[in-house]
Each structure stands twice: as structure tokens, then as C-alpha cells.
Scaffold this active site. Sequence first.
Site, mmCIF file in Angstrom:
data_model
loop_
_atom_site.group_PDB
_atom_site.id
_atom_site.type_symbol
_atom_site.label_atom_id
_atom_site.label_comp_id
_atom_site.label_asym_id
_atom_site.label_seq_id
_atom_site.Cartn_x
_atom_site.Cartn_y
_atom_site.Cartn_z
ATOM 1 N N CYS A 110 21.560 19.121 1.545
ATOM 2 C CA CYS A 110 21.867 17.751 1.942
ATOM 3 C C CYS A 110 21.808 16.892 0.684
ATOM 4 C CB CYS A 110 20.830 17.291 2.975
ATOM 5 S SG CYS A 110 21.004 15.572 3.447
ATOM 6 N N CYS A 117 21.738 2.157 -0.577
ATOM 7 C CA CYS A 117 22.924 2.021 0.269
ATOM 8 C C CYS A 117 23.072 0.551 0.635
ATOM 9 C CB CYS A 117 22.776 2.849 1.543
ATOM 10 S SG CYS A 117 24.238 2.760 2.612
ATOM 11 N N CYS A 121 21.709 -0.361 7.605
ATOM 12 C CA CYS A 121 21.346 0.043 8.970
ATOM 13 C C CYS A 121 19.835 -0.174 9.128
ATOM 14 C CB CYS A 121 21.735 1.487 9.226
ATOM 15 S SG CYS A 121 23.510 1.772 8.968
ATOM 16 N N CYS A 124 17.047 2.740 8.899
ATOM 17 C CA CYS A 124 17.177 3.744 7.832
ATOM 18 C C CYS A 124 16.415 3.312 6.573
ATOM 19 C CB CYS A 124 18.663 3.922 7.521
ATOM 20 S SG CYS A 124 18.986 4.867 6.026
ATOM 21 N N CYS A 338 16.429 10.919 5.417
ATOM 22 C CA CYS A 338 17.140 10.057 4.467
ATOM 23 C C CYS A 338 16.284 8.943 3.845
ATOM 24 C CB CYS A 338 18.294 9.467 5.269
ATOM 25 S SG CYS A 338 19.332 8.322 4.436
HETATM 26 N N1 SAH Z 1 25.482 6.947 5.298
HETATM 27 C C1 SAH Z 1 25.885 8.075 6.054
HETATM 28 C C2 SAH Z 1 25.207 9.356 5.623
HETATM 29 C C3 SAH Z 1 23.755 9.303 5.274
HETATM 30 S S1 SAH Z 1 22.642 9.018 6.595
HETATM 31 C C4 SAH Z 1 25.683 7.803 7.527
HETATM 32 O O1 SAH Z 1 25.048 6.816 7.875
HETATM 33 O O2 SAH Z 1 26.217 8.584 8.319
HETATM 34 C C5 SAH Z 1 22.708 10.545 7.503
HETATM 35 C C6 SAH Z 1 22.306 10.394 8.961
HETATM 36 O O3 SAH Z 1 20.894 10.122 9.066
HETATM 37 C C7 SAH Z 1 23.030 9.262 9.677
HETATM 38 O O4 SAH Z 1 23.486 9.686 10.929
HETATM 39 C C8 SAH Z 1 21.919 8.232 9.801
HETATM 40 O O5 SAH Z 1 22.163 7.347 10.840
HETATM 41 C C9 SAH Z 1 20.717 9.106 10.026
HETATM 42 N N2 SAH Z 1 19.441 8.422 9.820
HETATM 43 C C10 SAH Z 1 19.132 7.528 8.858
HETATM 44 N N3 SAH Z 1 17.849 7.106 8.998
HETATM 45 C C11 SAH Z 1 17.353 7.760 10.077
HETATM 46 C C12 SAH Z 1 16.090 7.732 10.735
HETATM 47 N N4 SAH Z 1 15.097 6.969 10.300
HETATM 48 N N5 SAH Z 1 15.932 8.522 11.812
HETATM 49 C C13 SAH Z 1 16.942 9.307 12.266
HETATM 50 N N6 SAH Z 1 18.152 9.370 11.689
HETATM 51 C C14 SAH Z 1 18.363 8.585 10.597
HETATM 52 FE FE1 SF4 Z 2 23.438 3.711 4.562
HETATM 53 FE FE2 SF4 Z 2 21.324 4.616 5.915
HETATM 54 FE FE3 SF4 Z 2 23.255 3.278 7.188
HETATM 55 FE FE4 SF4 Z 2 23.744 5.766 6.284
HETATM 56 S S1 SF4 Z 2 22.253 5.184 7.875
HETATM 57 S S2 SF4 Z 2 25.062 3.943 6.073
HETATM 58 S S3 SF4 Z 2 22.506 5.751 4.399
HETATM 59 S S4 SF4 Z 2 21.906 2.447 5.590
#
Ligand code: SAH
Ligand code: SF4
Length: 359
Positions: A110, A117, A121, A124, A338
Amino acid sequence: MSPVRTSTVSRYGASRDDVAALVRALDEPDYRARQIWDALYHRTVPLEDATDLPRRLRERLAGDLPTALEPVIEAVSRDGATTKWLWSCARDGAQIETVLMRSPDRATVCVSSQAGCAMGCTFCATGQAGFERHLDAGEIVEQVLRAAHASEQRVSNVVYMGMGEPLANYDAVWTSIERLHDALSISARRITVSTVGVVPAIRRLAEERLPVTLAVSLHAPDDVLRSSLVPLNRRYPLREVIDAAAAFAAAKGRRVTFEYALIHGVNDAPAHADRLAGLLTGARLRGGAHVNVIPLNPTAGYTGRAPVTAAGFAARLSAGGVRATVRRNRGVDIDAACGQLRARVIDGPQGSASATMVQ
Ligand code: SAH
Ligand code: SF4
């Protein structure tokens, strides 16, 4: 031919032409270029240990093809199946993470595509920390090779699910995908790009020569809720994201995966599952849809938590005609989600029991 400048080309950022130019600049015979390329991509050891190259040349290459990543922490989960690295980028000290997950039938790396980023979100850890910079292709490819050197199994799968939004760093990400496919022979369908829904970039990806796998992070079945979790939804609402995913599936003949981080009391009600199933079955996605339900990994900057069980939500989706699986949270004991290892190191240096400070 001017010599390759070490300040601009890192070990895995170098193209075959860069390596050939370097070989000429070093007055080495032409066949060395192929040998070096093989040492970079077809050996299970770092370049420094590729003993079919003369030691003098290896020493020279250590300077002329420098690594882009310095290990800060290497952590192994208690079950030994997951290894996570926190790296410092040689260029500027930016910190990024990589995870290697091994199971009997595959080894998956991964990778991070950005330091931080910009998408923000709410749940995250990477989004909470904000954007630092894009990674270059060499920094992305090197994450896979460094993990491969630590894995007894051949790396079979790469997922762009680490820190960052890969489709916001399109060119470097695509260059890295081509390199992983062409030089490391990873099949395109075993390369997964996960996106929060950058619609124009999903459409561009559908035009590329390699049929990679697309994963789209949804997290909610309606725009109001999704916008509260994923700010980008205000720019590219659900309908447009799902239409772009459907266009990708049609162009590539590949089933698209949707990710859904399940958050207790926020998006985990049976009505959410029913609405999501309706949305996805109505979109007539080629190959159908598959939803990966991911119980939320708690982060310091978000008060939400995972529900007691995710199985009921997945079963409800299945009953609604959408395949769904619950993703096991691997390596939770080493903060393998992540952005979480970096967050822990930056916010407090307690580390996890099985982590090793490398420096
Ligand atoms: N930015 C991209 C890829 C990186 S994040 C994206 O958002 O898809 C990869 C995955 O991990 C995404 O589905 C994201 O929503 C999830 N993710 C991020 N933080 C998380 C958390 N705290 N718990 C569960 N999933 C999470
Ligand atoms: Fe960025 Fe985290 Fe949202 Fe993925 S889930 S787009 S890494 S802020």
C-alpha cells in the site's frame, strides 16, 4: 551526453534512458545499463547488494542513483503479516508511509501518493494533517521496491491507498504505474487506484492503456451526508462520481470497487445500506458493484468510532443486490491505517510496542 545529476534523478525515478546516459557518462560498457536495470527491478536485494555488479560501480551508483527514502520507523504487527514503514524523503524530509501485507496467496504493498492530502475528509488522519506536497514517481516506485526487498514473497499487488489522493497527482502516479507494470511485471489488474472521486481524472484513467483496478471511496449514499464527510463531494457530487465509475467499468471491462468507512451512528443505519444498494444497482455498472466495508479506524482529530459489527451492514447490501465484504483491519496494533503512524509520531513519540526506530 551530460551526466545524470543526482539532485534530480533518484534511484527509481531514473528511466532506462537515464540509466543508459549515466553508464555512458561513467565510461562503462553499454551492457552495464541492462545489468543495472535488472539489479534495480529483478533482484530481491537492494542495488548495493547486487553482487553481479563490480563493487566499485556499486559504490559509484550509491551516489549517482541515490535512494529517495530514509527509514524512520519500521513496525511489524504481532502476527508478523503486516509491516509498516514511516519514511523521510531525502529531498526535503517530508514523511510518508508504506504498508506491506502478506497472506499465503499474495503480497500487497500500500503506497502513499502525496505527503499529506488536500481533500480534508473529516475522519482521515492524512486529511486532518493537510497537504504538504506531491510525491514524484521515483518516491512512489521506491516504496514498492523497498517493501519488496523486505518480503520473502514476490510483491503481486500494489494499492494506492496510503497517504494522499492519487488522482490529484495524476502524472507522477501514472508514471509510477507504468514503471511497476513494465519493469516490475505487476499485472495492471493487480494495481488498484483508490480515489475520493476526482471525476475528470477518473475519466482520464479510463482512457489509459493499462486496465488498472479502480476503487472509489463513497462513505455515504446521499450528497448531504457525503459532503459532511468528504468535502470534495461539493465539487463532484455522488451522481457524477458514480457515472464516472460506470464509464470506467464500461471502458475497461473491469468491476469497480466502492469503499465505505463505517462510522457508528453516522452512516451505518440499515436505511443507509438500502439507499446505497439502490444507488449502485440503479447505476448499471458493468460487472456489477462491489462494496468494501471498512470499520472506521479511530483517529485523534475525529470523534466518530466504528460500529460494534459491520457484518449486518454488508449483509443488508448483499440483500439489496450488491456484493459486499468487510475489510479486516490489518495491523491495527501498528497504526497501519492511512496517515496514522505519522500522526502518532508527530503528535506523541510513544510509538507502538512492535515498532523499531530506525534512526
Ligand atoms: N485518497 C484516496 C486513497 C487513500 S485513502 C481515497 O480517499 O480513496 C484509502 C482508503 O482509506 C479510503 O477509502 C479512505 O476513505 C480510507 N480511510 C481513511 N481514513 C480512514 C479511517 N480512519 N478509517 C477507515 N478508513 C479510512
Ligand atoms: Fe485524502 Fe484521506 Fe480523503 Fe483519501 S480519505 S482523499 S487520503 S483526506
